[in-house]
Write a protein that holds these residues in place. Sequence first.
Motif, mmCIF file in Angstrom:
data_model
loop_
_atom_site.group_PDB
_atom_site.id
_atom_site.type_symbol
_atom_site.label_atom_id
_atom_site.label_comp_id
_atom_site.label_asym_id
_atom_site.label_seq_id
_atom_site.Cartn_x
_atom_site.Cartn_y
_atom_site.Cartn_z
ATOM 1 N N ALA A 173 -56.747 -56.132 -18.843
ATOM 2 C CA ALA A 173 -58.114 -55.222 -19.005
ATOM 3 C C ALA A 173 -57.494 -53.876 -18.233
ATOM 4 N N GLU A 174 -58.061 -52.887 -18.804
ATOM 5 C CA GLU A 174 -57.888 -51.654 -18.212
ATOM 6 C C GLU A 174 -58.878 -51.267 -17.024
ATOM 7 N N LEU A 175 -60.063 -51.776 -16.996
ATOM 8 C CA LEU A 175 -61.299 -51.804 -16.306
ATOM 9 C C LEU A 175 -61.889 -52.827 -15.962
ATOM 10 N N ILE A 176 -61.845 -53.313 -14.891
ATOM 11 C CA ILE A 176 -62.597 -54.499 -14.335
ATOM 12 C C ILE A 176 -63.847 -54.118 -13.670
ATOM 13 N N ILE A 177 -65.008 -54.642 -14.028
ATOM 14 C CA ILE A 177 -66.257 -54.382 -13.298
ATOM 15 C C ILE A 177 -66.645 -55.666 -12.581
ATOM 16 N N LEU A 178 -66.887 -55.305 -11.079
ATOM 17 C CA LEU A 178 -67.278 -56.453 -10.517
ATOM 18 C C LEU A 178 -68.591 -55.992 -9.917
ATOM 19 N N ASP A 179 -69.799 -56.799 -10.535
ATOM 20 C CA ASP A 179 -71.157 -56.537 -9.896
ATOM 21 C C ASP A 179 -71.550 -57.654 -8.878
ATOM 22 N N GLU A 180 -71.450 -57.321 -7.511
ATOM 23 C CA GLU A 180 -71.858 -58.010 -6.580
ATOM 24 C C GLU A 180 -70.882 -59.385 -6.526
ATOM 25 N N PRO A 181 -69.513 -59.109 -6.238
ATOM 26 C CA PRO A 181 -68.740 -60.184 -6.344
ATOM 27 C C PRO A 181 -68.877 -60.932 -5.137
ATOM 28 N N THR A 182 -69.361 -60.379 -4.086
ATOM 29 C CA THR A 182 -69.169 -61.132 -2.786
ATOM 30 C C THR A 182 -70.487 -61.717 -2.222
ATOM 31 N N VAL A 183 -71.652 -61.671 -3.068
ATOM 32 C CA VAL A 183 -72.814 -62.428 -2.711
ATOM 33 C C VAL A 183 -72.503 -63.669 -2.360
ATOM 34 N N ALA A 184 -73.067 -63.976 -1.175
ATOM 35 C CA ALA A 184 -73.130 -65.636 -0.763
ATOM 36 C C ALA A 184 -71.813 -66.013 -0.410
ATOM 37 N N LEU A 185 -70.753 -65.185 0.036
ATOM 38 C CA LEU A 185 -69.635 -65.871 0.308
ATOM 39 C C LEU A 185 -69.323 -65.291 1.832
ATOM 40 N N SER A 186 -68.576 -66.013 2.383
ATOM 41 C CA SER A 186 -68.310 -66.094 3.972
ATOM 42 C C SER A 186 -67.251 -64.879 4.080
ATOM 43 N N LEU A 187 -67.245 -64.408 5.308
ATOM 44 C CA LEU A 187 -66.410 -63.309 5.609
ATOM 45 C C LEU A 187 -64.798 -63.385 5.154
ATOM 46 N N LYS A 188 -64.829 -64.504 5.319
ATOM 47 C CA LYS A 188 -63.002 -64.806 5.045
ATOM 48 C C LYS A 188 -63.095 -64.797 3.419
ATOM 49 N N GLU A 189 -63.931 -65.279 2.840
ATOM 50 C CA GLU A 189 -64.054 -65.084 1.310
ATOM 51 C C GLU A 189 -63.930 -63.846 0.746
ATOM 52 N N VAL A 190 -64.819 -63.076 1.470
ATOM 53 C CA VAL A 190 -65.081 -61.573 1.155
ATOM 54 C C VAL A 190 -63.789 -60.940 1.119
ATOM 55 N N ASN A 191 -63.015 -61.164 2.145
ATOM 56 C CA ASN A 191 -61.533 -60.828 2.389
ATOM 57 C C ASN A 191 -60.685 -60.846 1.380
ATOM 58 N N LYS A 192 -60.937 -62.022 0.926
ATOM 59 C CA LYS A 192 -60.139 -62.390 -0.337
ATOM 60 C C LYS A 192 -60.504 -61.631 -1.363
ATOM 61 N N VAL A 193 -61.481 -61.383 -1.842
ATOM 62 C CA VAL A 193 -62.225 -60.532 -2.948
ATOM 63 C C VAL A 193 -61.697 -59.228 -2.720
ATOM 64 N N ILE A 194 -61.618 -58.590 -1.360
ATOM 65 C CA ILE A 194 -61.454 -57.335 -1.435
ATOM 66 C C ILE A 194 -59.656 -57.057 -1.651
ATOM 67 N N ASN A 195 -59.018 -58.178 -1.229
ATOM 68 C CA ASN A 195 -57.514 -58.228 -1.536
ATOM 69 C C ASN A 195 -57.437 -58.207 -2.939
ATOM 70 N N PHE A 196 -58.191 -58.947 -3.715
ATOM 71 C CA PHE A 196 -58.009 -58.855 -5.308
ATOM 72 C C PHE A 196 -58.409 -57.665 -5.820
ATOM 73 N N VAL A 197 -59.331 -56.837 -5.144
ATOM 74 C CA VAL A 197 -59.506 -55.662 -5.767
ATOM 75 C C VAL A 197 -58.300 -54.548 -5.363
ATOM 76 N N HIS A 198 -57.712 -54.628 -4.202
ATOM 77 C CA HIS A 198 -56.596 -53.934 -3.617
ATOM 78 C C HIS A 198 -55.260 -54.290 -4.864
ATOM 79 N N GLY A 199 -55.507 -55.459 -5.118
ATOM 80 C CA GLY A 199 -54.635 -56.044 -6.551
ATOM 81 C C GLY A 199 -54.640 -55.088 -7.737
ATOM 82 N N ILE A 200 -55.900 -55.121 -8.088
ATOM 83 C CA ILE A 200 -56.064 -54.111 -9.256
ATOM 84 C C ILE A 200 -55.626 -52.587 -9.350
#
Length: 262
Positions: free
Chosen positions: A172-199
């Motif tokens: 994918a050239e462009l990945i769109i994340l619409d509220e990917p962290t809703v209802a996630l715990s802080l630790k889980e949110v950090n994982k998502v943030i790391n994935f975005v750093h990976g993008i």
Amino acid sequence: MVDSPAAQYALRMVNIEKYFGLVCALRNINMEVGKNEIIGLIGDNGAGKSTMVKILTGVFRPTSGELYIAGRRVDFRTYDVQHAHKYGIETVYQDKSLGEKQALWRNFFIGRQITNRFGFIDVRREKEIANEIMVNTIGFRGRGITVDSKVNKLSGGERQGVAIGRAMHFEAELIILDEPTVALSLKEVNKVINFVHGIKAGGKACIYISHSIGDVYEVSDRFVVLDRGEIVGNLTKKDVPTVKDLDDYLLEYSHGLKDKVD
Ligand SMILES: Nc1ncnc2c1ncn2[C@@H]1O[C@H](COP(=O)(O)OP(=O)(O)OP(=O)(O)O)[C@@H](O)[C@H]1O
Ligand SMILES: [Mg+2]
């Protein structure tokens, strides 16, 4: 039609408008996303963020306006979700993107099966690739999760990771994340943030939508502020060097609006 000055952009919207009946959900949308840029899209409930996502991903057709992907003008008469995938635009939804009771490896290939010369699904190859994505793209290690694990064994953040990993693997050239962290715990949110750093590290682009300004700030290169269907702010990290500056900007903006009303 080729839009050469815009070829540097993953995506460019020109005067996009969207009406639902008489309700104007988007107006005068002029916005571009660089090829390796992470855009934080910010705005209150009903501002038009998800409507924009749906136009970009081929779910909705805009009432008017133009869309260029990697410099090529999109023909809205034929543009749909499959075309969006072909153009390299993927979106990751909170719940709907992964089949709950399926094994993980199957999830990577929904709608894109690898078949052998007899036309059968090449399970071995699919598992190999799924494992590759898990170890190298997503960085899942240990924790007892394998390609055969069921999706419902994964945490919310890990599911987001699988969906993002899948999008990245399919280039994918462009990945769109619409509220990917809703209802996630802080630790889980950090994982998502790391994935975005990976993008970002993977050289791709992303539009990241969240009501959590701290998260948006951390992952984004630039911020686009939507208010009642219009872009009212476009700020780089230089304009707002700290998350507090962004917060202050948003507060001042909303106070300005209140002053206007009063
Ligand atoms: N399918 C639809 N039919 C009619 N109106 C719609 C439809 N989808 C969205 N709208 C309207 O368009 C406007 C923008 O909605 P949208 O879902 O894009 O907002 P949003 O910024 O994503 O909000 P939130 O932060 O709550 O997710 C709202 O006024 C909404 O009611
Ligand atoms: Mg929304």
